[in-house]
Motif scaffolding. Structure first.
Motif, PDB file in Angstrom:
ATOM      1  N   ALA A 171     -54.979  45.071  38.103  1.00  0.00           N
ATOM      2  CA  ALA A 171     -54.203  46.141  38.718  1.00  0.00           C
ATOM      3  C   ALA A 171     -55.137  47.068  39.487  1.00  0.00           C
ATOM      4  O   ALA A 171     -56.045  47.645  38.899  1.00  0.00           O
ATOM      5  CB  ALA A 171     -53.462  46.925  37.637  1.00  0.00           C
ATOM      6  N   PRO A 172     -54.919  47.211  40.780  1.00  0.00           N
ATOM      7  CA  PRO A 172     -55.763  48.124  41.559  1.00  0.00           C
ATOM      8  C   PRO A 172     -55.220  49.551  41.554  1.00  0.00           C
ATOM      9  O   PRO A 172     -54.027  49.768  41.379  1.00  0.00           O
ATOM     10  CB  PRO A 172     -55.687  47.533  42.965  1.00  0.00           C
ATOM     11  N   ILE A 173     -56.111  50.478  41.721  1.00  0.00           N
ATOM     12  CA  ILE A 173     -55.719  51.861  41.980  1.00  0.00           C
ATOM     13  C   ILE A 173     -56.745  52.431  42.936  1.00  0.00           C
ATOM     14  O   ILE A 173     -57.944  52.247  42.762  1.00  0.00           O
ATOM     15  CB  ILE A 173     -55.609  52.712  40.699  1.00  0.00           C
ATOM     16  N   TYR A 174     -56.274  53.033  43.987  1.00  0.00           N
ATOM     17  CA  TYR A 174     -57.177  53.636  44.946  1.00  0.00           C
ATOM     18  C   TYR A 174     -56.471  54.819  45.575  1.00  0.00           C
ATOM     19  O   TYR A 174     -55.251  54.883  45.625  1.00  0.00           O
ATOM     20  CB  TYR A 174     -57.648  52.646  46.015  1.00  0.00           C
TER      21      TYR A 174
ATOM     22  N   VAL B 275     -57.808  40.664  45.356  1.00  0.00           N
ATOM     23  CA  VAL B 275     -56.697  41.458  44.865  1.00  0.00           C
ATOM     24  C   VAL B 275     -55.673  41.509  45.988  1.00  0.00           C
ATOM     25  O   VAL B 275     -56.013  41.821  47.124  1.00  0.00           O
ATOM     26  CB  VAL B 275     -57.182  42.880  44.484  1.00  0.00           C
ATOM     27  N   SER B 276     -54.443  41.155  45.668  1.00  0.00           N
ATOM     28  CA  SER B 276     -53.465  40.999  46.752  1.00  0.00           C
ATOM     29  C   SER B 276     -52.241  41.885  46.575  1.00  0.00           C
ATOM     30  O   SER B 276     -51.180  41.582  47.068  1.00  0.00           O
ATOM     31  CB  SER B 276     -53.028  39.539  46.830  1.00  0.00           C
ATOM     32  N   ASN B 277     -52.393  42.974  45.834  1.00  0.00           N
ATOM     33  CA  ASN B 277     -51.216  43.801  45.596  1.00  0.00           C
ATOM     34  C   ASN B 277     -51.484  45.260  45.931  1.00  0.00           C
ATOM     35  O   ASN B 277     -52.566  45.626  46.356  1.00  0.00           O
ATOM     36  CB  ASN B 277     -50.754  43.648  44.156  1.00  0.00           C
TER      37      ASN B 277
ATOM     38  N   LEU C 243     -65.930  41.862  41.407  1.00  0.00           N
ATOM     39  CA  LEU C 243     -66.639  42.585  42.445  1.00  0.00           C
ATOM     40  C   LEU C 243     -65.656  43.616  42.993  1.00  0.00           C
ATOM     41  O   LEU C 243     -64.658  43.256  43.613  1.00  0.00           O
ATOM     42  CB  LEU C 243     -67.102  41.653  43.565  1.00  0.00           C
ATOM     43  N   ALA C 244     -65.937  44.885  42.703  1.00  0.00           N
ATOM     44  CA  ALA C 244     -65.061  45.971  43.136  1.00  0.00           C
ATOM     45  C   ALA C 244     -65.933  47.091  43.684  1.00  0.00           C
ATOM     46  O   ALA C 244     -66.169  48.094  43.012  1.00  0.00           O
ATOM     47  CB  ALA C 244     -64.193  46.444  41.976  1.00  0.00           C
ATOM     48  N   PRO C 245     -66.448  46.931  44.907  1.00  0.00           N
ATOM     49  CA  PRO C 245     -67.388  47.917  45.435  1.00  0.00           C
ATOM     50  C   PRO C 245     -66.796  49.312  45.613  1.00  0.00           C
ATOM     51  O   PRO C 245     -67.531  50.281  45.658  1.00  0.00           O
ATOM     52  CB  PRO C 245     -67.812  47.326  46.782  1.00  0.00           C
ATOM     53  N   PHE C 246     -65.476  49.424  45.669  1.00  0.00           N
ATOM     54  CA  PHE C 246     -64.848  50.734  45.784  1.00  0.00           C
ATOM     55  C   PHE C 246     -64.306  51.205  44.435  1.00  0.00           C
ATOM     56  O   PHE C 246     -63.633  52.219  44.360  1.00  0.00           O
ATOM     57  CB  PHE C 246     -63.699  50.686  46.800  1.00  0.00           C
ATOM     58  N   GLY C 247     -64.580  50.454  43.342  1.00  0.00           N
ATOM     59  CA  GLY C 247     -64.026  50.810  42.038  1.00  0.00           C
ATOM     60  C   GLY C 247     -62.529  50.579  42.031  1.00  0.00           C
ATOM     61  O   GLY C 247     -61.989  49.823  42.826  1.00  0.00           O
ATOM     62  N   GLY C 248     -61.859  51.230  41.097  1.00  0.00           N
ATOM     63  CA  GLY C 248     -60.406  51.240  41.106  1.00  0.00           C
ATOM     64  C   GLY C 248     -59.706  49.954  40.738  1.00  0.00           C
ATOM     65  O   GLY C 248     -58.645  49.665  41.263  1.00  0.00           O
ATOM     66  N   VAL C 249     -60.263  49.165  39.816  1.00  0.00           N
ATOM     67  CA  VAL C 249     -59.592  47.950  39.381  1.00  0.00           C
ATOM     68  C   VAL C 249     -59.642  47.885  37.851  1.00  0.00           C
ATOM     69  O   VAL C 249     -60.710  47.983  37.263  1.00  0.00           O
ATOM     70  CB  VAL C 249     -60.258  46.689  39.967  1.00  0.00           C
TER      71      VAL C 249
END
Length: 171
Positions: A61-64, A109-111, A133-139
Motif C-alpha cells: 500500500a503506497p502513501i505519498y 506499485v500500480s495503485n 525499492l522505495a526511494p521516496f518512502g511511503g510504502v
C-alpha cells in the motif's frame, strides 16, 4: 593420427560435448540440473510440478503527499509509481547463483493512496523476503502465509511507511 586440428576438435566435441551440455527443458527427460517446476523456475515439462508449495499473499500500500494540489500532480505520482518497486526473493533456491527472485523483473506499485495491491503466489518452503525499492518512502506492506495443513492464513511479515526524506519529497 588426425590430419589437422579440426578433426581433434571434432573428436573432443563428440566425446565430451554431451557430458557438459546444458539440459533442455521439454525433451522428455528430467536431467541432472533440472528440477520440478514452480513459478518461472524448474522444468515442469520434464520433471513435473513441485508438489509442496505454500500460498503467500503480498500486500503493498503506497502513501505519498504531493506538495502542490494542481500543477505537476500527475507527473509527481507517475515518478513515485515508476521508482517504487518490489520482488519476492530467496538466496536458497540455487545458492551458487545468489539472490533469485520470483518475478524476472521487479513489480511496480500500480495503485493510488488508500488502495492495496495484492499478489497471490505459491512458493516452496524456503526463506523468502520482500526486496523493496522505495526511494521516496511511503510504502507499507504485509506478507500472509497460508498454513498448508490447516488452511489458516497468518501475517508473517509487516513493514510500515518510511518517513520521506525532505530532500526527496515529491514537489
Amino acid at each position: 593420427v588426425y590430419a589437422d586440428k579440426s578433426e581433434v576438435f571434432g573428436w573432443l566435441k563428440d566425446t565430451f560435448g554431451p557430458i557438459w551440455a546444458d539440459p533442455k527443458c521439454g525433451n522428455g527427460e528430467c536431467e541432472q540440473m533440472e528440477f520440478p517446476g514452480f513459478g518461472r523456475f524448474g522444468c515442469t515439462a520434464d520433471c513435473g510440478a513441485y508438489p509442496h508449495l505454500t500460498k503467500v499473499d503480498v500486500e503493498i500500500a503506497p502513501i505519498y503527499t504531493l506538495q502542490n494540489d494542481t500543477d505537476g500532480v500527475d507527473a509527481a505520482r507517475a515518478e513515485f509509481l515508476a521508482e517504487t518497486k518490489w520482488n519476492l526473493c530467496t538466496k536458497e533456491l540455487r545458492p551458487e547463483r545468489g539472490e533469485e527472485c520470483w518475478f524476472e523483473t521487479d513489480r511496480h506499485v500500480s495503485n493510488y493512496v488508500g488502495t492495496v495491491d495484492t499478489w497471490q503466489l505459491e512458493v516452496p518452503g524456503m526463506n523468502w523476503y520482500v526486496r523493496l525499492l522505495a526511494p521516496f518512502g511511503g510504502v507499507a506492506g504485509k506478507v500472509h502465509v497460508t498454513d498448508p495443513n490447516t488452511g489458516r492464513k497468518e501475517v508473517k511479515y509487516t513493514w510500515g511507511y518510511c518517513q520521506l526524506d525532505v530532500d526527496k519529497a515529491i514537489e
